[in-house]
Enzyme design. Structure first.
Site, PDB file in Angstrom:
ATOM      1  N   ASN A   9      44.737 -51.867  37.470  1.00 48.76           N
ATOM      2  CA  ASN A   9      43.386 -51.420  37.817  1.00 48.76           C
ATOM      3  C   ASN A   9      42.804 -52.491  38.728  1.00 48.76           C
ATOM      4  OD1 ASN A   9      40.727 -50.674  37.973  1.00 48.76           O
ATOM      5  ND2 ASN A   9      40.248 -51.055  35.816  1.00 48.76           N
ATOM      6  N   LYS A  11      40.106 -52.504  40.398  1.00 46.66           N
ATOM      7  CA  LYS A  11      38.638 -52.583  40.390  1.00 46.66           C
ATOM      8  C   LYS A  11      38.111 -52.701  41.826  1.00 46.66           C
ATOM      9  CE  LYS A  11      38.966 -54.366  35.772  1.00 46.66           C
ATOM     10  NZ  LYS A  11      38.336 -55.047  34.663  1.00 46.66           N
ATOM     11  N   HIS A  94      36.233 -45.675  32.506  1.00 43.48           N
ATOM     12  CA  HIS A  94      36.400 -47.116  32.277  1.00 43.48           C
ATOM     13  C   HIS A  94      35.080 -47.695  31.751  1.00 43.48           C
ATOM     14  CE1 HIS A  94      36.951 -51.389  33.024  1.00 43.48           C
ATOM     15  NE2 HIS A  94      38.243 -51.139  32.995  1.00 43.48           N
ATOM     16  N   GLU A  96      33.499 -50.244  32.487  1.00 49.12           N
ATOM     17  CA  GLU A  96      32.588 -50.714  33.539  1.00 49.12           C
ATOM     18  C   GLU A  96      31.820 -49.550  34.159  1.00 49.12           C
ATOM     19  OE1 GLU A  96      35.596 -52.877  35.682  1.00 49.12           O
ATOM     20  OE2 GLU A  96      35.697 -54.299  34.012  1.00 49.12           O
ATOM     21  N   GLU A 166      40.874 -49.988  25.520  1.00 45.43           N
ATOM     22  CA  GLU A 166      40.462 -51.274  26.077  1.00 45.43           C
ATOM     23  C   GLU A 166      39.233 -51.811  25.339  1.00 45.43           C
ATOM     24  OE1 GLU A 166      41.946 -51.644  30.432  1.00 45.43           O
ATOM     25  OE2 GLU A 166      40.023 -50.629  30.449  1.00 45.43           O
ATOM     26  N   GLY A 172      38.692 -58.792  31.027  1.00 46.69           N
ATOM     27  CA  GLY A 172      38.331 -59.848  31.978  1.00 46.69           C
ATOM     28  C   GLY A 172      37.874 -61.139  31.315  1.00 46.69           C
ATOM     29  N   SER A 212      42.819 -58.111  29.321  1.00 47.15           N
ATOM     30  CA  SER A 212      43.443 -59.428  29.483  1.00 47.15           C
ATOM     31  C   SER A 212      44.953 -59.437  29.214  1.00 47.15           C
ATOM     32  CB  SER A 212      42.745 -60.471  28.608  1.00 47.15           C
ATOM     33  OG  SER A 212      41.384 -60.616  29.009  1.00 47.15           O
TER      34      SER A 212
HETATM   35  P1  PGA Z   1      41.627 -57.192  32.594  1.00 41.56           P
HETATM   36  O1  PGA Z   1      41.038 -55.747  32.880  1.00 41.56           O
HETATM   37  O2  PGA Z   1      43.120 -57.037  32.477  1.00 41.56           O
HETATM   38  O3  PGA Z   1      41.221 -58.031  33.742  1.00 41.56           O
HETATM   39  O4  PGA Z   1      41.029 -57.651  31.292  1.00 41.56           O
HETATM   40  C1  PGA Z   1      41.549 -54.603  32.260  1.00 41.56           C
HETATM   41  C2  PGA Z   1      40.776 -53.393  32.682  1.00 41.56           C
HETATM   42  O5  PGA Z   1      39.528 -53.477  32.812  1.00 41.56           O
HETATM   43  O6  PGA Z   1      41.352 -52.314  32.885  1.00 41.56           O
END
Ligand code: PGA
Length: 249
Positions: A9, A11, A94, A96, A166, A172, A212
């Site tokens: 992903n 982003k 997601h 976010e 998630e 993140g 992560s």
């Molecule tokens: P990350 O993000 O691996 O940077 O924690 C995962 C995601 O938001 O899909």
């Protein structure tokens, strides 16, 4: 036996030309015939990305999509536009997007239905906040998200879906869930799918862990019985993604 699916992903990272450059760097590193590999890239990079992955094992996914066919929705992207551009997967809901762009379980459900209508595989995201985990309501919360996301989705469609679990507190933050925590929720999701549909659907659907994921944590996470791969943010933009995809080598 479910085939693993490991998706990046991206982003809001990389310009279109940087995207092509990164794909060219990662292409040889993510070759692994045992897993499905998907790069979910910003909308503006989809067309050059589809071109850049030709001849490789990488499929291109979108990070979002609107649930209407066309019309006066300034700034949005319709499902048939994604199909025409060569997109095979779309991330939906997601955390976010839920947090910053007011996505709800209801809009997630509308988008999931639309994606299936157009033959795009949705990667449906769910996950709890740290407060919810501390309150002990993680499983109830996730079950609620799943039940709404799959309203009016047929068993045949659900079998082909991908769910990404998630935990928001792990995204993140470098704070990966323990394998026990990740497996517990992924199993609960599979049980929920079994309740909504049946055993065969629960056995077929693929459930990823995200938050992560790194080259270090991937092998143990992906070895869990109910974890069928990962949705990877930060690490998907680095050569380390090759190690994550080749977790079994
Ligand atoms: P990350 O993000 O691996 O940077 O924690 C995962 C995601 O938001 O899909």
């Amino acid at each position: 036996m479910r085939r693993k699916i490991i998706a990046g992903n991206w982003k809001m990272n990389k310009t279109p030309s940087e995207a092509v450059e990164l794909i060219n760097t990662l292409k040889p590193l993510v070759a692994n015939e045992d897993v499905d590999v998907v790069f979910c890239v910003p909308a503006i990079s989809i067309i050059p990305a589809v071109e850049a992955v030709k001849g490789s094992n990488i499929e291109i996914g979108a990070e979002n999509m609107y649930f209407e066919e066309s019309g006066a929705y300034t700034g949005e992207i319709a499902p048939n536009m994604l199909v025409d551009a060569g997109v095979k997967y779309v991330i939906i809901g997601h955390s976010e997007r839920r947090e910053y762009f007011a996505e709800t379980d209801e809009t997630v459900n509308k988008k999931v239905l639309k994606a299936f209508e157009h033959g795009i595989t949705p990667i449906i995201c769910c996950g709890e906040s740290l407060t919810q985990r501390e309150q002990g309501i993680t499983i109830d919360w996730i079950r609620q998200q799943i039940k709404i996301a799959f309203l009016n989705v047929t068993a045949e469609q659900a079998k082909t879906a991908v769910i990404a679990y998630e935990p928001i507190w792990a995204i993140g933050t470098g704070k990966v869930a323990t394998t026990e925590q990740a497996e517990e929720v992924c199993k609960a999701i599979r049980d929920c799918i079994c309740e909504i549909y049946d055993e065969a659907t629960a056995e077929a659907i693929r459930i990823q862990y995200g938050g992560s994921v790194s080259a270090d944590s991937a092998p143990e996470l992906f070895a869990q019985p109910d974890i069928d791969g990962g949705l990877v943010g930060g690490a998907s933009l680095k050569p380390d993604f090759g190690k994550i995809v080749n977790y079994n080598k």
